[in-house]
Design a protein around this motif. Structure first.
Motif, PDB file in Angstrom:
ATOM      1  N   ARG A  35       0.848  -1.198   0.000  1.00  0.00           N
ATOM      2  CA  ARG A  35       0.000   0.000   0.000  1.00  0.00           C
ATOM      3  C   ARG A  35       0.881   1.245   0.000  1.00  0.00           C
ATOM      4  NH1 ARG A  35      -2.338  -3.332   3.960  1.00  0.00           N
ATOM      5  NH2 ARG A  35      -4.346  -4.234   3.342  1.00  0.00           N
ATOM      6  N   TYR A  36       0.488   2.214  -0.810  1.00  0.00           N
ATOM      7  CA  TYR A  36       1.281   3.437  -0.959  1.00  0.00           C
ATOM      8  C   TYR A  36       0.352   4.645  -0.960  1.00  0.00           C
ATOM      9  CZ  TYR A  36       3.580   7.133  -3.764  1.00  0.00           C
ATOM     10  OH  TYR A  36       4.050   8.328  -4.244  1.00  0.00           O
ATOM     11  N   ILE A  37       0.739   5.690  -0.222  1.00  0.00           N
ATOM     12  CA  ILE A  37       0.076   6.996  -0.291  1.00  0.00           C
ATOM     13  C   ILE A  37       1.194   8.023  -0.442  1.00  0.00           C
ATOM     14  CG2 ILE A  37      -1.401   8.682   0.864  1.00  0.00           C
ATOM     15  CD1 ILE A  37      -2.568   6.384   2.505  1.00  0.00           C
ATOM     16  N   GLY A  38       1.148   8.810  -1.502  1.00  0.00           N
ATOM     17  CA  GLY A  38       2.243   9.736  -1.743  1.00  0.00           C
ATOM     18  C   GLY A  38       1.805  11.085  -2.284  1.00  0.00           C
ATOM     19  N   ASN A  39       2.532  12.106  -1.878  1.00  0.00           N
ATOM     20  CA  ASN A  39       2.324  13.467  -2.355  1.00  0.00           C
ATOM     21  C   ASN A  39       3.706  14.016  -2.677  1.00  0.00           C
ATOM     22  OD1 ASN A  39       2.047  16.291  -2.556  1.00  0.00           O
ATOM     23  ND2 ASN A  39       0.430  16.362  -1.020  1.00  0.00           N
ATOM     24  N   TRP A  40       3.982  14.276  -3.938  1.00  0.00           N
ATOM     25  CA  TRP A  40       5.315  14.759  -4.273  1.00  0.00           C
ATOM     26  C   TRP A  40       5.259  15.775  -5.417  1.00  0.00           C
ATOM     27  CZ3 TRP A  40       6.915  13.926  -9.244  1.00  0.00           C
ATOM     28  CH2 TRP A  40       6.303  12.897  -9.943  1.00  0.00           C
ATOM     29  N   ASP A  41       6.283  16.591  -5.452  1.00  0.00           N
ATOM     30  CA  ASP A  41       6.349  17.643  -6.470  1.00  0.00           C
ATOM     31  C   ASP A  41       7.809  17.884  -6.846  1.00  0.00           C
ATOM     32  OD1 ASP A  41       5.347  19.823  -8.093  1.00  0.00           O
ATOM     33  OD2 ASP A  41       6.198  21.178  -6.606  1.00  0.00           O
ATOM     34  N   VAL A  42       8.056  17.970  -8.121  1.00  0.00           N
ATOM     35  CA  VAL A  42       9.376  18.306  -8.650  1.00  0.00           C
ATOM     36  C   VAL A  42       9.232  19.581  -9.457  1.00  0.00           C
ATOM     37  CG1 VAL A  42      11.290  17.555 -10.119  1.00  0.00           C
ATOM     38  CG2 VAL A  42      10.050  15.877  -8.742  1.00  0.00           C
ATOM     39  N   ILE A  43      10.183  20.499  -9.316  1.00  0.00           N
ATOM     40  CA  ILE A  43      10.120  21.780 -10.011  1.00  0.00           C
ATOM     41  C   ILE A  43       9.926  21.571 -11.513  1.00  0.00           C
ATOM     42  CG2 ILE A  43      12.629  21.985 -10.347  1.00  0.00           C
ATOM     43  CD1 ILE A  43      12.287  24.997  -9.695  1.00  0.00           C
ATOM     44  N   PHE A  44       9.051  22.365 -12.120  1.00  0.00           N
ATOM     45  CA  PHE A  44       8.687  22.311 -13.535  1.00  0.00           C
ATOM     46  C   PHE A  44       7.777  21.126 -13.862  1.00  0.00           C
ATOM     47  CE2 PHE A  44      13.102  24.218 -13.863  1.00  0.00           C
ATOM     48  CZ  PHE A  44      12.635  25.524 -13.832  1.00  0.00           C
ATOM     49  N   LYS A  45       7.355  20.357 -12.850  1.00  0.00           N
ATOM     50  CA  LYS A  45       6.406  19.268 -13.078  1.00  0.00           C
ATOM     51  C   LYS A  45       5.181  19.474 -12.194  1.00  0.00           C
ATOM     52  CE  LYS A  45       9.697  15.668 -14.480  1.00  0.00           C
ATOM     53  NZ  LYS A  45       9.135  15.460 -15.813  1.00  0.00           N
ATOM     54  N   LYS A  46       4.070  18.900 -12.605  1.00  0.00           N
ATOM     55  CA  LYS A  46       2.823  19.041 -11.870  1.00  0.00           C
ATOM     56  C   LYS A  46       2.838  18.161 -10.624  1.00  0.00           C
ATOM     57  CE  LYS A  46      -2.195  18.738 -12.607  1.00  0.00           C
ATOM     58  NZ  LYS A  46      -3.257  18.356 -13.575  1.00  0.00           N
ATOM     59  N   ARG A  47       2.375  18.712  -9.480  1.00  0.00           N
ATOM     60  CA  ARG A  47       2.320  17.936  -8.243  1.00  0.00           C
ATOM     61  C   ARG A  47       1.400  16.731  -8.417  1.00  0.00           C
ATOM     62  NH1 ARG A  47       3.568  18.331  -3.031  1.00  0.00           N
ATOM     63  NH2 ARG A  47       4.398  20.455  -3.299  1.00  0.00           N
ATOM     64  N   GLU A  48       1.824  15.596  -7.843  1.00  0.00           N
ATOM     65  CA  GLU A  48       1.009  14.396  -7.906  1.00  0.00           C
ATOM     66  C   GLU A  48       0.644  13.932  -6.497  1.00  0.00           C
ATOM     67  OE1 GLU A  48       2.592  12.343 -12.054  1.00  0.00           O
ATOM     68  OE2 GLU A  48       2.250  11.121 -10.272  1.00  0.00           O
ATOM     69  N   ARG A  49      -0.652  13.632  -6.341  1.00  0.00           N
ATOM     70  CA  ARG A  49      -1.154  13.075  -5.087  1.00  0.00           C
ATOM     71  C   ARG A  49      -1.828  11.766  -5.447  1.00  0.00           C
ATOM     72  NH1 ARG A  49      -2.336  18.306  -5.800  1.00  0.00           N
ATOM     73  NH2 ARG A  49      -1.583  19.846  -4.245  1.00  0.00           N
ATOM     74  N   GLY A  50      -1.199  10.669  -5.064  1.00  0.00           N
ATOM     75  CA  GLY A  50      -1.738   9.381  -5.483  1.00  0.00           C
ATOM     76  C   GLY A  50      -1.665   8.329  -4.405  1.00  0.00           C
ATOM     77  N   MET A  51      -2.401   7.272  -4.618  1.00  0.00           N
ATOM     78  CA  MET A  51      -2.341   6.112  -3.736  1.00  0.00           C
ATOM     79  C   MET A  51      -2.528   4.859  -4.578  1.00  0.00           C
ATOM     80  SD  MET A  51      -6.044   6.337  -1.806  1.00  0.00           S
ATOM     81  CE  MET A  51      -5.607   7.897  -1.070  1.00  0.00           C
ATOM     82  N   PHE A  52      -1.915   3.785  -4.136  1.00  0.00           N
ATOM     83  CA  PHE A  52      -2.159   2.524  -4.837  1.00  0.00           C
ATOM     84  C   PHE A  52      -2.060   1.360  -3.863  1.00  0.00           C
ATOM     85  CE2 PHE A  52       2.459   3.217  -6.000  1.00  0.00           C
ATOM     86  CZ  PHE A  52       2.999   2.141  -5.323  1.00  0.00           C
ATOM     87  N   THR A  53      -2.722   0.277  -4.255  1.00  0.00           N
ATOM     88  CA  THR A  53      -2.672  -0.974  -3.503  1.00  0.00           C
ATOM     89  C   THR A  53      -2.454  -2.110  -4.483  1.00  0.00           C
ATOM     90  OG1 THR A  53      -4.230  -0.140  -1.850  1.00  0.00           O
ATOM     91  CG2 THR A  53      -3.884  -2.516  -1.924  1.00  0.00           C
ATOM     92  N   ALA A  54      -1.460  -2.945  -4.194  1.00  0.00           N
ATOM     93  CA  ALA A  54      -1.212  -4.156  -4.980  1.00  0.00           C
ATOM     94  C   ALA A  54      -1.474  -5.347  -4.071  1.00  0.00           C
ATOM     95  CB  ALA A  54       0.221  -4.188  -5.484  1.00  0.00           C
ATOM     96  N   THR A  55      -2.355  -6.246  -4.501  1.00  0.00           N
ATOM     97  CA  THR A  55      -2.653  -7.472  -3.748  1.00  0.00           C
ATOM     98  C   THR A  55      -2.247  -8.638  -4.630  1.00  0.00           C
ATOM     99  OG1 THR A  55      -4.542  -6.377  -2.705  1.00  0.00           O
ATOM    100  CG2 THR A  55      -4.397  -8.779  -2.519  1.00  0.00           C
ATOM    101  N   LEU A  56      -1.211  -9.377  -4.214  1.00  0.00           N
ATOM    102  CA  LEU A  56      -0.645 -10.462  -5.014  1.00  0.00           C
ATOM    103  C   LEU A  56      -1.027 -11.810  -4.395  1.00  0.00           C
ATOM    104  CD1 LEU A  56       2.956  -8.965  -5.457  1.00  0.00           C
ATOM    105  CD2 LEU A  56       0.881  -8.412  -6.722  1.00  0.00           C
ATOM    106  N   PHE A  57      -1.417 -12.752  -5.250  1.00  0.00           N
ATOM    107  CA  PHE A  57      -1.896 -14.040  -4.738  1.00  0.00           C
ATOM    108  C   PHE A  57      -1.752 -15.104  -5.828  1.00  0.00           C
ATOM    109  CE2 PHE A  57      -5.276 -11.713  -6.712  1.00  0.00           C
ATOM    110  CZ  PHE A  57      -6.067 -12.638  -7.369  1.00  0.00           C
ATOM    111  N   ASN A  58      -2.167 -16.332  -5.468  1.00  0.00           N
ATOM    112  CA  ASN A  58      -2.123 -17.468  -6.397  1.00  0.00           C
ATOM    113  C   ASN A  58      -0.713 -17.664  -6.969  1.00  0.00           C
ATOM    114  OD1 ASN A  58      -3.202 -19.656  -7.798  1.00  0.00           O
ATOM    115  ND2 ASN A  58      -3.814 -18.419  -9.566  1.00  0.00           N
ATOM    116  N   PHE A  59       0.280 -17.597  -6.094  1.00  0.00           N
ATOM    117  CA  PHE A  59       1.667 -17.821  -6.518  1.00  0.00           C
ATOM    118  C   PHE A  59       1.860 -19.299  -6.892  1.00  0.00           C
ATOM    119  CE2 PHE A  59       2.011 -14.053  -3.841  1.00  0.00           C
ATOM    120  CZ  PHE A  59       2.850 -13.246  -4.586  1.00  0.00           C
ATOM    121  N   ARG A  60       2.684 -19.521  -7.901  1.00  0.00           N
ATOM    122  CA  ARG A  60       2.968 -20.904  -8.315  1.00  0.00           C
ATOM    123  C   ARG A  60       4.241 -20.940  -9.150  1.00  0.00           C
ATOM    124  NH1 ARG A  60      -0.724 -18.233 -10.846  1.00  0.00           N
ATOM    125  NH2 ARG A  60      -0.972 -18.322 -13.119  1.00  0.00           N
TER     126      ARG A  60
END
Length: 317
Positions: free
Chosen positions: A292-317
């Motif tokens: 799980r990730y929640i992030g708010n970041w900004d780099v000069i000359f780029k648009k600020r990004e506020r995002g979140m994501f979730t990766a759920t991994l399963f059924n490994f084989r």
């Protein structure tokens, strides 16, 4: 005569290398002893007679966490993927939801999508991601085409952003923040040694604690590093990690889970990131099961990004 000179030069080189290795080991040992004196231990940990300097050395040199992600390159698995981008008011402006299946066969991996739904401007007219956050996620968990010849060997090479450029360099730097918290990260301006949570020059800015707890039904050592309360502005600017908590298996000392809070502001760029990773065993291999990730970041000359994501991994084989 030439052979003798070459032999002596070779012997001198070996001695110098061994001397450097011994000096580094002694320095590490002294640093570990110093850090051990700064760690607060719970009563259970004291009763367990944990070798604290040795434990710290294990933490600093751990590769099991990095290897767990490399194991994804040599396994088949399914993944539920959720990415959400928000505006400054916290309103959703774009999203991606998908279910993917990675197949590993004959030394190669491929990926298929069971479904994918996007909203807003997640993708441009060419089907590329409009957001850096989504592009980083895709680089970590999605496979394009057929990828062959990869291994899960960590080895001595480790992570090296200097050898990469563009998005690949940024991914490598991000991985260093998460996988090697005791290392300097090259190529990130103005950060210097501040990403090294074990650096003697900044260790006094942190509280270190070790506890013995239950994590997902199993016994674990919980190692928490937290910025001291009430740091002045100048001291706060010397660190990157606000908090990092890691749960270690009490027998194998493999990492079972980790959470981070990182923030930094240079004027040229800033970020405020929270991340959680839970790991599980597939046979003898350690792999991430939830991220799980929640992030708010900004780099000069780029648009600020506020995002979140979730990766759920399963059924490994």
């Amino acid at each position: 005569m030439k052979s003798k000179i070459l032999f002596l030069l070779l012997l001198q080189g070996i001695c110098q290398w061994l001397g450097a290795q011994v000096q580094e080991a002694v320095q590490d040992s002294l640093e570990n002893e110093r850090l051990a004196q700064m760690v607060t231990l719970s009563e259970v940990v004291i009763n367990n007679k944990l070798n604290v300097p040795g434990f710290i050395d294990r933490v600093k040199k751990d590769t099991s966490f990095y290897k767990a992600f490399k194991n994804l390159r040599v396994l088949s698995f399914s993944s539920l993927n959720n990415i959400v981008m928000k505006d400054k008011r916290g309103q959703q402006i774009a999203s991606l939801n998908s279910k993917t299946h990675q197949t590993y066969q004959g030394g190669c991996r491929t990926m298929t999508k069971e479904y994918e739904n996007t909203t807003g401007d997640m993708l441009d007219k060419n089907g590329d991601y409009n957001y850096y956050t989504a592009e980083l996620y895709a680089g970590l968990f999605f496979t394009t085409g057929k990828v062959c010849g990869e291994t899960n060997i960590v080895g001595n090479a480790g992570l090296n952003p200097r050898e990469k450029s563009g998005i690949e360099k940024r991914k490598e730097q991000l991985k260093m923040l998460f996988f090697n918290p005791g290392k300097k990260i090259p190529g990130i301006p103005l950060m210097g040694e501040k990403s090294n949570i074990f650096d003697p020059r900044i260790a006094d800015l942190y509280d270190y604690t070790i506890d013995y707890v239950s994590y997902n039904g199993k016994n674990a050592y919980k190692f928490e590093i937290k910025a001291k309360a009430g740091l002045s502005g100048s001291d706060r600017s010397r660190i990157v990690y606000d908090q990092m908590t890691t749960w270690f298996n009490d027998h194998s000392f493999e990492i079972m889970g980790r959470s981070y809070d990182l923030s930094y502001n240079t004027g040229a760029y800033d970020f405020d990131v929270h991340m959680e990773v839970a790991l599980t065993k597939v046979g003898r291999l350690l792999v991430p099961s939830v991220l799980r990730y929640i992030g708010n970041w900004d780099v000069i000359f780029k648009k600020r990004e506020r995002g979140m994501f979730t990766a759920t991994l399963f059924n490994f084989r």
